[in-house]
Design a protein around this motif. Structure first.
Motif, PDB file in Angstrom:
ATOM      1  N   HIS A   8      -2.009  -5.198  -8.307  1.00 36.97           N
ATOM      2  CA  HIS A   8      -1.147  -6.312  -7.353  1.00 36.97           C
ATOM      3  C   HIS A   8      -1.933  -7.314  -7.094  1.00 36.97           C
ATOM      4  O   HIS A   8      -3.082  -7.552  -7.471  1.00 36.97           O
ATOM      5  CB  HIS A   8      -1.028  -5.302  -5.890  1.00 36.97           C
ATOM      6  CG  HIS A   8       0.017  -4.383  -6.039  1.00 36.97           C
ATOM      7  ND1 HIS A   8       1.222  -4.182  -5.527  1.00 36.97           N
ATOM      8  CD2 HIS A   8       0.035  -3.218  -7.193  1.00 36.97           C
ATOM      9  CE1 HIS A   8       1.816  -2.928  -5.603  1.00 36.97           C
ATOM     10  NE2 HIS A   8       1.190  -2.343  -6.455  1.00 36.97           N
ATOM     11  N   PRO A   9      -1.115  -8.541  -6.465  1.00 38.16           N
ATOM     12  CA  PRO A   9      -1.750  -9.822  -6.266  1.00 38.16           C
ATOM     13  C   PRO A   9      -3.022  -9.570  -5.460  1.00 38.16           C
ATOM     14  O   PRO A   9      -3.761 -10.526  -5.440  1.00 38.16           O
ATOM     15  CB  PRO A   9      -0.505 -10.526  -5.445  1.00 38.16           C
ATOM     16  CG  PRO A   9       0.464  -9.925  -6.145  1.00 38.16           C
ATOM     17  CD  PRO A   9       0.140  -8.418  -6.215  1.00 38.16           C
ATOM     18  N   ASP A  10      -3.137  -8.549  -4.489  1.00 34.44           N
ATOM     19  CA  ASP A  10      -4.321  -8.385  -3.581  1.00 34.44           C
ATOM     20  C   ASP A  10      -5.342  -8.043  -4.316  1.00 34.44           C
ATOM     21  O   ASP A  10      -6.472  -7.734  -3.800  1.00 34.44           O
ATOM     22  CB  ASP A  10      -3.766  -7.530  -2.414  1.00 34.44           C
ATOM     23  CG  ASP A  10      -3.488  -6.285  -2.921  1.00 34.44           C
ATOM     24  OD1 ASP A  10      -3.563  -5.870  -4.109  1.00 34.44           O
ATOM     25  OD2 ASP A  10      -3.093  -5.262  -1.783  1.00 34.44           O
ATOM     26  N   GLY A  11      -5.303  -7.928  -5.830  1.00 36.33           N
ATOM     27  CA  GLY A  11      -6.259  -7.322  -6.634  1.00 36.33           C
ATOM     28  C   GLY A  11      -6.522  -5.881  -6.489  1.00 36.33           C
ATOM     29  O   GLY A  11      -7.427  -5.334  -7.111  1.00 36.33           O
ATOM     30  N   LYS A  12      -5.827  -5.140  -5.718  1.00 41.68           N
ATOM     31  CA  LYS A  12      -5.858  -3.636  -5.919  1.00 41.68           C
ATOM     32  C   LYS A  12      -4.889  -3.117  -7.118  1.00 41.68           C
ATOM     33  O   LYS A  12      -3.856  -3.561  -7.114  1.00 41.68           O
ATOM     34  CB  LYS A  12      -5.715  -3.060  -4.760  1.00 41.68           C
ATOM     35  CG  LYS A  12      -6.694  -3.364  -3.570  1.00 41.68           C
ATOM     36  CD  LYS A  12      -6.330  -2.775  -1.957  1.00 41.68           C
ATOM     37  CE  LYS A  12      -7.545  -3.025  -1.136  1.00 41.68           C
ATOM     38  NZ  LYS A  12      -7.228  -2.508   0.075  1.00 41.68           N
ATOM     39  N   PRO A  16       2.690   3.081  -9.154  1.00 46.30           N
ATOM     40  CA  PRO A  16       3.917   2.307  -9.306  1.00 46.30           C
ATOM     41  C   PRO A  16       4.868   2.278  -8.489  1.00 46.30           C
ATOM     42  O   PRO A  16       5.528   1.364  -8.125  1.00 46.30           O
ATOM     43  CB  PRO A  16       4.196   2.315 -10.940  1.00 46.30           C
ATOM     44  CG  PRO A  16       3.691   3.495 -11.162  1.00 46.30           C
ATOM     45  CD  PRO A  16       2.625   3.857 -10.580  1.00 46.30           C
ATOM     46  N   TRP A  17       4.917   3.556  -8.034  1.00 47.93           N
ATOM     47  CA  TRP A  17       6.260   3.700  -7.116  1.00 47.93           C
ATOM     48  C   TRP A  17       6.536   3.021  -6.038  1.00 47.93           C
ATOM     49  O   TRP A  17       7.448   2.671  -5.586  1.00 47.93           O
ATOM     50  CB  TRP A  17       6.301   5.370  -6.955  1.00 47.93           C
ATOM     51  CG  TRP A  17       5.281   5.882  -6.103  1.00 47.93           C
ATOM     52  CD1 TRP A  17       4.150   6.866  -6.769  1.00 47.93           C
ATOM     53  CD2 TRP A  17       4.879   5.912  -4.716  1.00 47.93           C
ATOM     54  NE1 TRP A  17       3.252   7.035  -5.675  1.00 47.93           N
ATOM     55  CE2 TRP A  17       3.566   6.734  -4.582  1.00 47.93           C
ATOM     56  CE3 TRP A  17       5.325   5.496  -3.744  1.00 47.93           C
ATOM     57  CZ2 TRP A  17       3.121   7.016  -3.453  1.00 47.93           C
ATOM     58  CZ3 TRP A  17       4.930   5.591  -2.311  1.00 47.93           C
ATOM     59  CH2 TRP A  17       3.803   6.368  -2.156  1.00 47.93           C
ATOM     60  N   PRO A  18       5.571   2.430  -5.170  1.00 50.24           N
ATOM     61  CA  PRO A  18       5.620   1.591  -4.033  1.00 50.24           C
ATOM     62  C   PRO A  18       6.391   0.144  -4.319  1.00 50.24           C
ATOM     63  O   PRO A  18       7.261  -0.656  -3.695  1.00 50.24           O
ATOM     64  CB  PRO A  18       4.580   1.312  -3.461  1.00 50.24           C
ATOM     65  CG  PRO A  18       3.548   2.341  -3.838  1.00 50.24           C
ATOM     66  CD  PRO A  18       3.925   2.545  -5.139  1.00 50.24           C
ATOM     67  N   GLY A  19       6.184  -0.110  -5.658  1.00 52.35           N
ATOM     68  CA  GLY A  19       6.638  -1.567  -5.985  1.00 52.35           C
ATOM     69  C   GLY A  19       6.078  -2.553  -5.335  1.00 52.35           C
ATOM     70  O   GLY A  19       4.746  -2.654  -5.091  1.00 52.35           O
ATOM     71  N   GLU A  20       6.710  -3.410  -4.882  1.00 52.67           N
ATOM     72  CA  GLU A  20       6.006  -4.604  -4.272  1.00 52.67           C
ATOM     73  C   GLU A  20       6.696  -4.758  -2.720  1.00 52.67           C
ATOM     74  O   GLU A  20       6.462  -5.597  -1.890  1.00 52.67           O
ATOM     75  CB  GLU A  20       6.366  -6.061  -4.768  1.00 52.67           C
ATOM     76  CG  GLU A  20       5.925  -6.274  -6.134  1.00 52.67           C
ATOM     77  CD  GLU A  20       4.380  -6.264  -6.194  1.00 52.67           C
ATOM     78  OE1 GLU A  20       3.936  -6.503  -5.234  1.00 52.67           O
ATOM     79  OE2 GLU A  20       4.096  -5.817  -7.518  1.00 52.67           O
TER      80      GLU A  20
END
Length: 208
Positions: A8-12, A16-20
């Motif tokens: 994710h953009p936060d580096g973590k 995949p199931w929560p998406g963005e």
């Protein structure tokens, strides 16, 4: 479809199931898979999973606060005493899933919960004894490897049903086991996998 953990953009790197979806991501990061040992909290989660049947979990999650208000904060002692008037009120509450069979099921399950609490061994002990009191840690690399149910969830489902619980089929029970940390199904590359592998993380109990 095979899906692996995503950066994710936060580096973590997460499952995949929560998406963005920020709301869903927060649930994944702070609740899903964290070992839960509180009796009442376990009852609440099992009931919400029952209401999910035929729906998506995010739908129930977004209505969770409404459910808590409507169902007296999921206090089994109160739910077990619900009468026809209360059921009618719940059926007219647009903030929850208005399904009479599921509402009736929650009431019957509350009575079964109280029976386990009163006669032993307690709801948490009853459930966690199936996994010897600690999370069963899986090593899945993709969502395609994660089962919808297991022989153990079938066993627990049968035991819950025999005790009078409703909407506790093997698939519902396995989703419950995943969410409450009885099994750790965070993908191995997800940053939550290691921290949910034992009692390193304790659930945030709701303030009274």
């Amino acid at each position: 479809m095979t899906r692996t953990a995503q950066l994710h953009p936060d580096g973590k790197t997460r499952c995949p199931w929560p998406g963005e979806d920020a709301f869903y991501v927060a649930y994944h990061d702070t609740e899903w898979g964290v070992p839960e040992y509180d009796d009442r909290a376990l009852y609440e989660k099992l009931m919400l999973d029952g209401f999910q049947a035929g729906l998506s979990w995010i739908t129930i999650l977004r209505k969770r606060d409404n459910f808590r208000k409507a169902f007296d904060d999921f206090q089994p002692e109160k739910i077990a005493r619900y009468n026809a008037k209360k059921v009618h009120a719940l059926m007219n509450d647009a903030g929850i899933v208005r399904n009479k069979a599921k509402i009736d099921g929650a009431i019957l399950s509350a009575k079964s919960y109280l029976d386990i609490m009163e006669k032993g061994p307690g709801f948490s002990n009853f459930l966690w004894d199936f996994v010897d009191g600690k999370p069963k840690v899986n090593q899945f690399k993709s969502t395609a490897s994660v089962p919808a149910s297991t022989p153990l969830s079938v066993q627990i489902s049968k035991e819950l049903s025999s005790r009078g619980f409703k909407f506790v089929g093997p698939t519902i029970v396995y989703a419950f086991m995943q969410a409450t940390g009885m099994v750790n199904d965070h993908l191995v590359t997800c940053f939550c996998h290691e921290s949910c592998s034992g009692k390193l993380r304790t659930p945030r109990l709701k303030k009274k």
